[in-house]
Design a protein around this motif. Structure first.
Motif, mmCIF file in Angstrom:
data_model
loop_
_atom_site.group_PDB
_atom_site.id
_atom_site.type_symbol
_atom_site.label_atom_id
_atom_site.label_comp_id
_atom_site.label_asym_id
_atom_site.label_seq_id
_atom_site.Cartn_x
_atom_site.Cartn_y
_atom_site.Cartn_z
ATOM 1 N N ASN A 3 2.868 1.409 -3.323
ATOM 2 C CA ASN A 3 2.053 1.240 -4.522
ATOM 3 C C ASN A 3 2.550 0.095 -5.415
ATOM 4 N N GLU A 44 0.854 -1.200 0.000
ATOM 5 C CA GLU A 44 0.000 0.000 0.000
ATOM 6 C C GLU A 44 0.888 1.248 0.000
ATOM 7 N N GLN A 100 -9.814 -7.607 -8.502
ATOM 8 C CA GLN A 100 -10.550 -6.784 -7.541
ATOM 9 C C GLN A 100 -11.100 -5.538 -8.232
ATOM 10 N N GLN A 101 -10.499 -5.195 -9.372
ATOM 11 C CA GLN A 101 -10.948 -3.984 -10.068
ATOM 12 C C GLN A 101 -11.346 -4.308 -11.493
ATOM 13 N N GLY A 140 -9.603 -3.173 4.904
ATOM 14 C CA GLY A 140 -9.873 -1.868 4.290
ATOM 15 C C GLY A 140 -8.623 -1.225 3.716
ATOM 16 N N MET A 141 -7.694 -2.063 3.237
ATOM 17 C CA MET A 141 -6.434 -1.503 2.720
ATOM 18 C C MET A 141 -6.539 -1.225 1.230
ATOM 19 N N ASP A 142 -5.790 -0.232 0.824
ATOM 20 C CA ASP A 142 -5.835 0.167 -0.583
ATOM 21 C C ASP A 142 -4.648 -0.471 -1.319
ATOM 22 N N VAL A 143 -4.747 -1.773 -1.526
ATOM 23 C CA VAL A 143 -3.662 -2.502 -2.193
ATOM 24 C C VAL A 143 -4.214 -3.117 -3.468
ATOM 25 N N ASP A 144 -3.445 -3.036 -4.534
ATOM 26 C CA ASP A 144 -3.858 -3.694 -5.780
ATOM 27 C C ASP A 144 -3.426 -5.156 -5.729
ATOM 28 N N ALA A 152 -8.895 -6.601 1.597
ATOM 29 C CA ALA A 152 -10.246 -6.010 1.578
ATOM 30 C C ALA A 152 -10.825 -5.939 2.987
#
Ligand SMILES: Cc1ncc(COP(=O)(O)O)c(C=O)c1O
Length: 389
Positions: free
Chosen positions: A192, A189, A249-250, A221-225, A218
């Motif tokens: 990036n 995160e 996920q996206q 609540g982490m913003d990791v790809d 998820a």
């Protein structure tokens, strides 16, 4: 479901049994290398494939929604991981999928991190695609092998674009804990870094619990790809059917990946793989539970055998996979001497540790997804070679 039964796989074009000579230069070696099993697939899988044969028409085929549904419900049941059908893309193998993911989401020269000793095709995937290999070796601790999180951060500071995570880890057999995965997720995160999580061994857990990396990120609540690769192939011994899948996920990432597959004309499916995977996911759970018990018994057997007969070697007990990593460093042979000793004296075709990276030198990996008699034959050969030293 008789895992004790020895099935002759010779002269069936089995890579493990029939290509020993090509790979190891001699055909009298006992095969314990390729990661597939010497067991028949679950009966519902065989029945479903038989129905396709009985129908007898093998024209162009598309994967049906029912396969997506069976896959999603398996993921929910086994990992409490809710995946929508529109997150999945089927692929003809995890290795090609990773190659396509590297091509889609990184550029030539970009850094990709691996954690050696690790599944050796990872090196080729990075090198053939002209990406930069960044190594984050596992470290040995009192409790066993662990990730070196400090060094991982350093690799990320080198400008890594992608982390190729092997979870559970082949060949070490670690089932990463939630805490370890969370530490990795935090760094990804922060820097990036896209995680491609190869979870092909996810169903083969002997101790602990496998957590899909994407689910963990998820849930926290982490913003990791994260992009996950999975398959029923290791789980149910279906590797030759070439069916795996990628979970996105996206939506945008999935679209880019599908475009990449279209450019390479990947996408013709075969009906045997469809019905086999669907039957395995719907009706194969009981078989899998029995298999895991059998594999654990084989692991215990290997441990006991080596402790009693070859105490100079040390078995790294796997938490997952059906692969056992054996520490032979105390024999004090260099990697190449150990390799020739195992072949010439042991008459064994196992996976030499150094092919997984320099860190694997002095180790060897054996496959215990085989009837006990086959495992024992391999160990007897190892003992005989050791006794002659
Ligand atoms: C970590 C890992 N990824 C991928 C694979 C192979 O995947 P596939 O046969 O779907 O290309 C293996 C097989 O041993 C493996 O251990």
């Amino acid at each position: 479901m008789n895992f004790e039964k020895v099935i002759d796989r010779q002269k069936t074009n089995s890579m493990k049994w029939d290509f020993v000579s090509e790979r190891y230069g001699s055909d009298d070696l006992w095969p314990m290398w390729v990661a597939d099993m010497d067991f028949r697939a679950p009966q519902p899988v065989l029945d479903a494939m038989q129905e396709v044969i009985n129908h007898g028409v093998f024209g162009y085929h598309r994967r049906p929604d029912s396969l997506f549904e069976a896959t999603a419900s398996w993921l929910k049941k086994r990992f409490d991981w809710g995946v929508e059908n529109n997150q999945l893309v089927y692929t003809p193998g995890v290795v090609p999928a990773i190659s396509h993911l590297i091509q889609t989401f990184t550029e030539k020269g970009d850094g990709v991190i691996i954690q050696p000793p690790v599944y050796y095709p990872f090196y080729a995937l990075i090198n053939y695609n002209d990406r930069k290999l960044l190594r984050n070796p596992l470290k040995e601790t009192e409790q066993g092998f662990a990730m070196d999180i400090e060094d991982l951060e350093k690799q990320m500071q080198e400008g890594a674009k992608m982390l190729l995570l092997c979870s559970p880890h082949n060949p070490i057999g670690r089932v990463w804990s939630q805490e370890e995965l969370e530490q990795v997720a935090k760094l990804c995160e922060k820097y990036n870094v896209l995680v491609v999580s190869d979870e092909i061994h996810a169903d083969l857990v002997l101790k602990g619990t496998h957590t899909p990396f994407a689910k963990l990120a998820a849930d926290k609540g982490m913003d990791v790809d994260v992009i996950t690769c999975m398959a029923p192939s290791k789980t149910f011994n279906l590797a030759a059917l070439q069916l795996s899948y990628v979970v996105f996920q996206q939506e945008e990432a999935k679209k880019q990946y599908e475009e990449q597959l279209q450019r390479q004309f990947v996408g013709i499916d075969n009906p045997f793989a469809t019905v086999a995977a669907e039957a395995a996911y719907r009706e194969g759970e009981e078989w899998l539970e029995k298999l895991l018990d059998y594999v654990q018994d084989n692991v215990d057997f290997v441990k006991q055998y080596i402790e009693t007969n070859i105490p100079v070697m040390n078995v790294i007990e796997p938490e997952g996979t059906y692969l056992v990593w054996i520490d032979m460093r105390e024999l004090n042979m260099g990697a190449s001497k150990l390799q020739s000793w195992l072949r010439e004296e042991g008459k064994l075709a196992l996976s030499d540790g150094h092919i997984f990276g320099n860190e694997g030198a002095g180790f060897a990996r054996i496959n215990v997804a085989a009837p006990r008699a086959n495992v024992e034959e391999g160990l007897n050969r190892l003992k005989q070679a050791y006794d002659k030293l």
